[in-house]
Design a protein around this motif. Structure first.
Motif, mmCIF file in Angstrom:
data_model
loop_
_atom_site.group_PDB
_atom_site.id
_atom_site.type_symbol
_atom_site.label_atom_id
_atom_site.label_comp_id
_atom_site.label_asym_id
_atom_site.label_seq_id
_atom_site.Cartn_x
_atom_site.Cartn_y
_atom_site.Cartn_z
ATOM 1 N N ARG A 1 2.132 -6.917 3.909
ATOM 2 C CA ARG A 1 2.211 -8.339 3.594
ATOM 3 C C ARG A 1 1.421 -9.190 4.596
ATOM 4 O O ARG A 1 1.426 -10.418 4.510
ATOM 5 C CB ARG A 1 3.683 -8.765 3.548
ATOM 6 N N ASN A 2 0.737 -8.525 5.536
ATOM 7 C CA ASN A 2 -0.099 -9.237 6.491
ATOM 8 C C ASN A 2 -1.385 -9.701 5.798
ATOM 9 O O ASN A 2 -2.151 -8.869 5.296
ATOM 10 C CB ASN A 2 -0.431 -8.313 7.664
ATOM 11 N N PRO A 3 -1.656 -11.013 5.742
ATOM 12 C CA PRO A 3 -2.828 -11.499 4.994
ATOM 13 C C PRO A 3 -4.145 -10.899 5.466
ATOM 14 O O PRO A 3 -4.997 -10.552 4.643
ATOM 15 C CB PRO A 3 -2.782 -13.018 5.219
ATOM 16 N N ALA A 4 -4.324 -10.766 6.785
ATOM 17 C CA ALA A 4 -5.586 -10.226 7.298
ATOM 18 C C ALA A 4 -5.782 -8.777 6.844
ATOM 19 O O ALA A 4 -6.891 -8.369 6.461
ATOM 20 C CB ALA A 4 -5.619 -10.320 8.820
ATOM 21 N N LYS A 5 -4.687 -8.016 6.853
ATOM 22 C CA LYS A 5 -4.788 -6.626 6.426
ATOM 23 C C LYS A 5 -5.017 -6.528 4.919
ATOM 24 O O LYS A 5 -5.766 -5.668 4.448
ATOM 25 C CB LYS A 5 -3.515 -5.872 6.822
ATOM 26 N N LEU A 6 -4.395 -7.416 4.156
ATOM 27 C CA LEU A 6 -4.581 -7.411 2.708
ATOM 28 C C LEU A 6 -6.038 -7.672 2.338
ATOM 29 O O LEU A 6 -6.567 -7.078 1.389
ATOM 30 C CB LEU A 6 -3.667 -8.448 2.060
ATOM 31 N N ILE A 7 -6.689 -8.563 3.085
ATOM 32 C CA ILE A 7 -8.107 -8.822 2.826
ATOM 33 C C ILE A 7 -8.931 -7.560 3.060
ATOM 34 O O ILE A 7 -9.829 -7.217 2.275
ATOM 35 C CB ILE A 7 -8.603 -9.984 3.699
ATOM 36 N N LYS A 8 -8.611 -6.845 4.133
ATOM 37 C CA LYS A 8 -9.347 -5.612 4.415
ATOM 38 C C LYS A 8 -9.096 -4.555 3.342
ATOM 39 O O LYS A 8 -10.001 -3.824 2.950
ATOM 40 C CB LYS A 8 -8.949 -5.076 5.791
ATOM 41 N N LEU B 1 -11.933 -1.677 3.287
ATOM 42 C CA LEU B 1 -12.457 -1.513 4.641
ATOM 43 C C LEU B 1 -11.600 -0.603 5.514
ATOM 44 O O LEU B 1 -12.026 -0.260 6.622
ATOM 45 C CB LEU B 1 -12.585 -2.886 5.312
ATOM 46 N N LEU B 2 -10.404 -0.234 5.061
ATOM 47 C CA LEU B 2 -9.511 0.581 5.890
ATOM 48 C C LEU B 2 -9.369 1.971 5.296
ATOM 49 O O LEU B 2 -9.044 2.120 4.113
ATOM 50 C CB LEU B 2 -8.137 -0.089 6.000
ATOM 51 N N PRO B 3 -9.584 3.018 6.079
ATOM 52 C CA PRO B 3 -9.512 4.375 5.531
ATOM 53 C C PRO B 3 -8.116 4.795 5.095
ATOM 54 O O PRO B 3 -7.978 5.750 4.326
ATOM 55 C CB PRO B 3 -10.013 5.250 6.686
ATOM 56 N N GLU B 4 -7.073 4.094 5.543
ATOM 57 C CA GLU B 4 -5.718 4.492 5.156
ATOM 58 C C GLU B 4 -5.431 4.190 3.685
ATOM 59 O O GLU B 4 -4.468 4.708 3.113
ATOM 60 C CB GLU B 4 -4.690 3.782 6.032
ATOM 61 N N SER B 5 -6.257 3.355 3.064
ATOM 62 C CA SER B 5 -6.050 3.011 1.667
ATOM 63 C C SER B 5 -7.403 2.813 0.993
ATOM 64 O O SER B 5 -8.352 2.301 1.605
ATOM 65 C CB SER B 5 -5.214 1.729 1.546
ATOM 66 N N HIS B 6 -7.474 3.218 -0.280
ATOM 67 C CA HIS B 6 -8.722 3.082 -1.024
ATOM 68 C C HIS B 6 -8.360 2.904 -2.487
ATOM 69 O O HIS B 6 -7.399 3.499 -2.979
ATOM 70 C CB HIS B 6 -9.598 4.332 -0.846
ATOM 71 N N TYR B 7 -9.109 2.057 -3.191
ATOM 72 C CA TYR B 7 -8.825 1.885 -4.611
ATOM 73 C C TYR B 7 -10.123 1.921 -5.413
ATOM 74 O O TYR B 7 -11.207 1.644 -4.907
ATOM 75 C CB TYR B 7 -8.068 0.577 -4.868
ATOM 76 N N HIS B 8 -9.976 2.298 -6.687
ATOM 77 C CA HIS B 8 -11.087 2.272 -7.630
ATOM 78 C C HIS B 8 -11.050 0.944 -8.374
ATOM 79 O O HIS B 8 -10.056 0.622 -9.034
ATOM 80 C CB HIS B 8 -10.965 3.415 -8.639
ATOM 81 N N LEU B 9 -12.113 0.178 -8.289
ATOM 82 C CA LEU B 9 -12.150 -1.118 -8.948
ATOM 83 C C LEU B 9 -11.920 -0.973 -10.451
ATOM 84 O O LEU B 9 -11.199 -1.774 -11.062
ATOM 85 C CB LEU B 9 -13.492 -1.797 -8.672
ATOM 86 N N ALA B 10 -12.495 0.053 -11.056
ATOM 87 C CA ALA B 10 -12.361 0.239 -12.494
ATOM 88 C C ALA B 10 -10.930 0.554 -12.906
ATOM 89 O O ALA B 10 -10.573 0.406 -14.079
ATOM 90 C CB ALA B 10 -13.296 1.352 -12.973
ATOM 91 N N ALA B 11 -10.102 1.013 -11.953
ATOM 92 C CA ALA B 11 -8.719 1.377 -12.272
ATOM 93 C C ALA B 11 -7.754 0.217 -12.146
ATOM 94 O O ALA B 11 -6.583 0.344 -12.519
ATOM 95 C CB ALA B 11 -8.262 2.522 -11.365
ATOM 96 N N LEU B 12 -8.189 -0.935 -11.637
ATOM 97 C CA LEU B 12 -7.267 -2.042 -11.387
ATOM 98 C C LEU B 12 -6.518 -2.519 -12.635
ATOM 99 O O LEU B 12 -5.327 -2.836 -12.555
ATOM 100 C CB LEU B 12 -8.004 -3.208 -10.737
#
Length: 414
Positions: free
Chosen positions: A62-69, A74-85
């Motif tokens: 819920r940290n805004p700065a982290k949510l932007i990343k 930008l953070l290796p701990e999480s990654h998403y596919h734009l097409a899957a949103l």
């Protein structure tokens, strides 16, 4: 056609544990899996932790700065596919709501009975299966690269100590004493109540071998063929002919929607994909504990095959082609931390963690179908919770008084 008391769909650690507990209570059980072997999917590729100390669920940040990343990948701990949103976005919104502060306390208390009994239930099955050689009881370590993040980790440790857990906060010198081959770091937190398994797939196989040795059937079959029959029985296609049972248990992890969806249940089951790769250690180097590099977002675990590097969460369609970018991002940091040698796998392994928005499993009866039971959605803790939810569902199915209150895990909550 063969008849039995119960058919359990899915031979991961969750399904095998349920089958063992039902068998121990006098039920004839058939365990059906598409692989005709145990622990070949999600149960194969985890970090090997029996997380007795993980009372606080993995929360949506819920940290805004982290949510932007996160939004910018930008953070290796999480990654998403734009097409899957469009597919995963609604689930992520529910996950975000369940991570609100007013929900966290409720979810901690709901998961607490499962977590607190998890290691004890594993140890009972491990002893019966003769698999003690797979278990290590030296805890695990969360590493912090800066004094700022170490201070935050120590504060989290204080919260957990209130639950009676044994946790040591380590400065750089104490950390080096436990892991002398690490590069210098600010420190860490040693969670000593957690145990680990040096080969999760082998543990599932040991449990399955115990089940078969006691007369259970382990068969290849198509769980998607499960269908109700007249008389309240359930039929599923399996090798050698169909299996017909009075009751059926759905323990298919991220594929459980293949059963509950066609039956009309709208359960918000999602998944967090993950990857692992094994490495040799360079000559003379040794990793003594499972470690989480909190500031980067990967885990290293000493396994029978080698040192396993596991990634964080990938949000994508469940069966989309592999995209192991997190392994590629984390490997340089892991090599700078510990002297890793060559890769031991031809390519990264991929799996999917079955998750419900509140990070609690569903364990109990299907609300509208007699004889159908659910045991899935264990999120990051399938290995941890398999035996304890196996005991719980077996007690419910056989009319025993459940040893813990099953209400928080009901499918009716959705």
């Amino acid at each position: 056609m063969r008849t039995t008391d119960v058919v359990v769909l899915g031979a991961g650690v969750v399904g095998v544990s349920a089958a063992l507990h039902l068998q121990a209570r006098g039920r004839a059980v058939a365990l059906v899996d598409r692989h005709r072997a145990a622990g070949q999917e999600t149960s194969f590729g985890n970090a090997g932790l029996i997380e007795r100390s993980s009372l606080i669920p993995y929360l949506f940040p819920r940290n805004p700065a982290k949510l932007i990343k996160y939004a910018l990948n930008l953070l290796p701990e999480s990654h998403y596919h734009l097409a899957a949103l469009p597919a995963v976005g609604p689930w992520l919104m529910r996950y975000w709501r369940e991570s609100a502060p007013d929900r966290v306390h409720h979810n901690i208390e709901a998961r607490r009975p499962l977590i607190e009994n998890s290691l004890k239930e594993h140890e009972a099955l491990i002893e019966q299966a003769g698999a003690q050689h797979l278990l290590r009881k030296n805890g695990w370590i969360k590493l912090y690269r800066s004094e700022r993040t170490l201070e935050a980790g120590a504060a989290d440790a204080d919260r957990l100590r209130a639950f009676g857990l044994h946790i040591d906060t380590l400065d750089s010198r104490a950390l080096a004493a436990l892991e002398p081959d690490f590069a210098p770091l600010a420190g860490g937190v040693h969670l000593r109540d957690t145990a680990s398994v040096v080969d999760p797939g082998a543990l599932s196989k040991a449990y399955a071998d115990l089940f078969v040795s006691r007369g259970g059937l382990l068969l290849a079959g198509d769980a998607r063929s499960l269908a109700p029959e007249q008389g309240g029985r359930w039929r599923v296609a399996a090798e050698g002919g169909p299996i017909v049972a009075r009751e059926a248990v759905v323990a298919l992890g991220p594929w459980s929607d293949a059963i509950f969806g066609p039956l009309g249940y709208h359960i918000p089951l999602g998944w967090k994909r993950g990857y692992h790769m094994h490495y040799a250690a360079k000559p003379g180097a040794r990793l003594n504990h499972v470690i989480l590099d909190v500031d980067v977002g990967y885990l290293l675990a000493p396994m029978t095959r080698g040192i396993r590097l596991t990634s964080g969460a990938e949000f994508a369609r469940r069966d989309a082609p592999p995209s192991p970018v997190q392994i590629e991002l984390c490997e340089p940091a892991a090599r700078a931390l510990f002297p890793l040698g060559e890769r031991l796998d031809p390519e990264p392994w991929r799996g999917a963690r079955p998750c419900l928005p509140d990070m609690l499993p569903i364990v109990g009866p299907a609300p509208r179908h007699k004889g159908l039971w659910f045991d899935f959605g264990h999120a990051h803790h399938g290995l941890t919770l398999g035996p304890v939810t196996g005991r719980l569902i077996a007690e419910m199915m056989t009319g025993e008084t459940p040893f813990i209150d099953p209400t928080p895990y009901s499918a009716a909550r959705f």
